[in-house]
Design a protein around this motif. Structure first.
Motif, PDB file in Angstrom:
ATOM      1  N   MET A   1      -5.187 -12.562   2.200  1.00 22.65           N
ATOM      2  CA  MET A   1      -5.860 -11.798   1.161  1.00 22.65           C
ATOM      3  C   MET A   1      -6.236 -12.714  -0.006  1.00 22.65           C
ATOM      4  SD  MET A   1      -6.018  -8.732   2.305  1.00 22.65           S
ATOM      5  CE  MET A   1      -5.273  -7.731   3.585  1.00 22.65           C
ATOM      6  N   THR A   2      -7.356 -12.429  -0.626  1.00 20.09           N
ATOM      7  CA  THR A   2      -7.818 -13.221  -1.751  1.00 20.09           C
ATOM      8  C   THR A   2      -7.330 -12.606  -3.038  1.00 20.09           C
ATOM      9  OG1 THR A   2      -9.797 -13.839  -0.527  1.00 20.09           O
ATOM     10  CG2 THR A   2      -9.830 -14.205  -2.903  1.00 20.09           C
ATOM     11  N   ASN A   3      -6.678 -13.400  -3.844  1.00 19.30           N
ATOM     12  CA  ASN A   3      -6.166 -12.909  -5.104  1.00 19.30           C
ATOM     13  C   ASN A   3      -7.223 -12.999  -6.186  1.00 19.30           C
ATOM     14  OD1 ASN A   3      -3.801 -12.542  -3.799  1.00 19.30           O
ATOM     15  ND2 ASN A   3      -2.789 -14.333  -4.652  1.00 19.30           N
TER      16      ASN A   3
ATOM     17  N   GLU B   1      -3.124 -12.135  -9.193  1.00 22.49           N
ATOM     18  CA  GLU B   1      -2.619 -10.883  -8.669  1.00 22.49           C
ATOM     19  C   GLU B   1      -3.608 -10.304  -7.660  1.00 22.49           C
ATOM     20  OE1 GLU B   1      -1.789  -8.263 -11.841  1.00 22.49           O
ATOM     21  OE2 GLU B   1      -0.192  -9.491 -12.709  1.00 22.49           O
ATOM     22  N   MET B   2      -3.083  -9.643  -6.649  1.00 27.40           N
ATOM     23  CA  MET B   2      -3.907  -9.044  -5.615  1.00 27.40           C
ATOM     24  C   MET B   2      -4.564  -7.768  -6.139  1.00 27.40           C
ATOM     25  SD  MET B   2      -2.720  -7.812  -1.792  1.00 27.40           S
ATOM     26  CE  MET B   2      -2.031  -9.420  -1.411  1.00 27.40           C
ATOM     27  N   PRO B   3      -5.892  -7.589  -5.934  1.00 22.73           N
ATOM     28  CA  PRO B   3      -6.549  -6.355  -6.377  1.00 22.73           C
ATOM     29  C   PRO B   3      -5.955  -5.130  -5.693  1.00 22.73           C
ATOM     30  CG  PRO B   3      -8.163  -8.058  -5.834  1.00 22.73           C
ATOM     31  CD  PRO B   3      -6.822  -8.562  -5.371  1.00 22.73           C
ATOM     32  N   PHE B   4      -6.202  -3.959  -6.311  1.00 21.48           N
ATOM     33  CA  PHE B   4      -5.601  -2.719  -5.818  1.00 21.48           C
ATOM     34  C   PHE B   4      -6.039  -2.410  -4.394  1.00 21.48           C
ATOM     35  CE2 PHE B   4      -5.833   1.946  -5.336  1.00 21.48           C
ATOM     36  CZ  PHE B   4      -4.473   2.229  -5.424  1.00 21.48           C
ATOM     37  N   LEU B   5      -7.331  -2.572  -4.087  1.00 21.65           N
ATOM     38  CA  LEU B   5      -7.824  -2.272  -2.738  1.00 21.65           C
ATOM     39  C   LEU B   5      -7.210  -3.211  -1.706  1.00 21.65           C
ATOM     40  CD1 LEU B   5     -11.612  -1.498  -3.379  1.00 21.65           C
ATOM     41  CD2 LEU B   5      -9.751   0.116  -2.944  1.00 21.65           C
ATOM     42  N   ASP B   6      -6.965  -4.460  -2.119  1.00 20.87           N
ATOM     43  CA  ASP B   6      -6.304  -5.388  -1.200  1.00 20.87           C
ATOM     44  C   ASP B   6      -4.849  -4.973  -0.948  1.00 20.87           C
ATOM     45  OD1 ASP B   6      -8.578  -6.842  -0.983  1.00 20.87           O
ATOM     46  OD2 ASP B   6      -7.971  -8.446  -2.334  1.00 20.87           O
ATOM     47  N   HIS B   7      -4.209  -4.407  -1.971  1.00 17.52           N
ATOM     48  CA  HIS B   7      -2.855  -3.863  -1.788  1.00 17.52           C
ATOM     49  C   HIS B   7      -2.870  -2.755  -0.739  1.00 17.52           C
ATOM     50  CE1 HIS B   7      -0.163  -5.876  -4.524  1.00 17.52           C
ATOM     51  NE2 HIS B   7      -1.041  -5.785  -5.516  1.00 17.52           N
ATOM     52  N   LEU B   8      -3.873  -1.868  -0.818  1.00 19.00           N
ATOM     53  CA  LEU B   8      -3.978  -0.774   0.155  1.00 19.00           C
ATOM     54  C   LEU B   8      -4.241  -1.309   1.559  1.00 19.00           C
ATOM     55  CD1 LEU B   8      -6.056   1.919  -1.802  1.00 19.00           C
ATOM     56  CD2 LEU B   8      -3.596   1.864  -1.389  1.00 19.00           C
ATOM     57  N   GLU B   9      -5.081  -2.330   1.658  1.00 20.92           N
ATOM     58  CA  GLU B   9      -5.357  -2.922   2.965  1.00 20.92           C
ATOM     59  C   GLU B   9      -4.106  -3.579   3.542  1.00 20.92           C
ATOM     60  OE1 GLU B   9      -7.436  -4.031   6.355  1.00 20.92           O
ATOM     61  OE2 GLU B   9      -7.956  -2.618   4.753  1.00 20.92           O
ATOM     62  N   GLU B  10      -3.369  -4.270   2.665  1.00 17.87           N
ATOM     63  CA  GLU B  10      -2.110  -4.883   3.097  1.00 17.87           C
ATOM     64  C   GLU B  10      -1.111  -3.824   3.549  1.00 17.87           C
ATOM     65  OE1 GLU B  10       0.822  -8.060   3.500  1.00 17.87           O
ATOM     66  OE2 GLU B  10      -1.373  -7.978   3.441  1.00 17.87           O
ATOM     67  N   LEU B  11      -1.031  -2.705   2.820  1.00 12.17           N
ATOM     68  CA  LEU B  11      -0.126  -1.619   3.186  1.00 12.17           C
ATOM     69  C   LEU B  11      -0.514  -1.029   4.534  1.00 12.17           C
ATOM     70  CD1 LEU B  11       2.196   0.306   2.491  1.00 12.17           C
ATOM     71  CD2 LEU B  11       0.553   1.717   1.240  1.00 12.17           C
TER      72      LEU B  11
ATOM     73  N   LEU C   1       6.606  -6.418   0.051  1.00 10.80           N
ATOM     74  CA  LEU C   1       7.188  -6.583  -1.280  1.00 10.80           C
ATOM     75  C   LEU C   1       7.351  -8.049  -1.685  1.00 10.80           C
ATOM     76  CD1 LEU C   1      10.037  -3.904  -1.121  1.00 10.80           C
ATOM     77  CD2 LEU C   1       7.814  -3.659  -2.233  1.00 10.80           C
ATOM     78  N   SER C   2       7.324  -8.968  -0.726  1.00 13.63           N
ATOM     79  CA  SER C   2       7.651 -10.364  -0.997  1.00 13.63           C
ATOM     80  C   SER C   2       6.750 -11.051  -2.021  1.00 13.63           C
ATOM     81  CB  SER C   2       7.657 -11.167   0.306  1.00 13.63           C
ATOM     82  OG  SER C   2       6.373 -11.157   0.898  1.00 13.63           O
ATOM     83  N   PRO C   3       5.443 -10.696  -2.125  1.00 13.95           N
ATOM     84  CA  PRO C   3       4.636 -11.372  -3.160  1.00 13.95           C
ATOM     85  C   PRO C   3       5.171 -11.175  -4.573  1.00 13.95           C
ATOM     86  CG  PRO C   3       3.200 -10.303  -1.575  1.00 13.95           C
ATOM     87  CD  PRO C   3       4.597  -9.869  -1.252  1.00 13.95           C
ATOM     88  N   ALA C   4       5.961 -10.127  -4.800  1.00 13.84           N
ATOM     89  CA  ALA C   4       6.507  -9.887  -6.142  1.00 13.84           C
ATOM     90  C   ALA C   4       7.821 -10.625  -6.362  1.00 13.84           C
ATOM     91  CB  ALA C   4       6.722  -8.386  -6.354  1.00 13.84           C
ATOM     92  N   LEU C   5       8.305 -11.339  -5.338  1.00 12.13           N
ATOM     93  CA  LEU C   5       9.600 -12.014  -5.445  1.00 12.13           C
ATOM     94  C   LEU C   5       9.417 -13.504  -5.738  1.00 12.13           C
ATOM     95  CD1 LEU C   5      11.383 -10.411  -2.358  1.00 12.13           C
ATOM     96  CD2 LEU C   5      11.441  -9.634  -4.731  1.00 12.13           C
TER      97      LEU C   5
END
Length: 213
Positions: free
Chosen positions: A1-3, A8-18, A100-104
């Motif tokens: 994913m492109t930050n 920080e990862m955009p919101f839509l990328d968070h949804l795609e990752e989820l 969750l790991s990107p936040a760690l």
């Protein structure tokens, strides 16, 4: 994913990752469930009799009944779902951790293998405890509420639904240490904050246990 520019990862990328992580988790559960179903369906393996053992002594006829022609199949599917959940739990836990790991921090990410191993062991232990000890006790206690004007006639479908629910619930309860550790790593919970509410948590746990009992 492109930050983004801020890292920080955009919101839509968070949804795609989820979505990606959920597909892997559901796929692992489906494969594990089908493998478990294939094993349970073997004629030489009396899976129904083995898992029905806790309730059979409480039944007048010593046998569970079923009321629909497809019940024997759906019951095996429920058992396979429970086994599949246990077998696929390492993959499911890893997908949650990977999301969750990107936040760690870097040193926190090194805990991934111990966390996956510990969470899997705790989940399997909870499922076993639920079936081996908690379920027989619950059935015995609930059976004592039976009146003389009532006869126990539990269907196989109802019993196995109850059994799978209890086992998975205890497997989930055993994940509490892992959840607390994850929340602490994310900074959402601190040891200081937990120590302040320790007495309230103990009293609440005792009250809830008393009510359930």
């Amino acid at each position: 994913m492109t930050n983004g520019p801020s890292g920080e990862m955009p919101f839509l990328d968070h949804l795609e990752e989820l979505r990606y992580r959920l597909l892997w988790a559901v796929g692992a559960l489906f494969v594990a469930m089908m493998l478990s179903f294939a094993v349970i369906m073997r004629p030489s393996l009396d899976a129904i009799g083995f898992f029905a053992a806790p309730i059979l002594p409480l039944l007048p006829s010593g046998k569970l009944i079923y009321t629909h022609p497809v019940d024997p199949v759906t019951i095996r599917l429920k058992i396979a779902f429970g086994f599949g959940f246990v077998l696929s739990s390492p993959v499911i836990i890893y997908q949650v951790w990977a999301f969750l790991s990107p936040a760690l921090h870097k040193h926190e990410k090194k805990l991934v293998l111990p966390v996956i191993f510990g969470a899997t062991l705790l989940f399997a232990s909870g499922v076993f405890i639920g079936w081996r000890w908690v379920l027989p006790i619950m059935l015995d206690v609930l059976g004592n509420f039976q009146a003389e004007s009532m006869a126990m006639m539990i269907t196989a479908k109802e019993y196995f639904s109850f059994m799978v629910t209890i086992c998975l619930a205890f497997g989930g309860i055993m994940q509490l240490p892992i959840v607390i550790m994850a929340l602490t790593a994310l900074g959402l919970v601190t040891p200081q904050a937990m120590s302040k509410v320790r007495r309230h948590a103990v009293v609440g746990s005792v009250l809830i246990s008393a009510i359930i009992t």
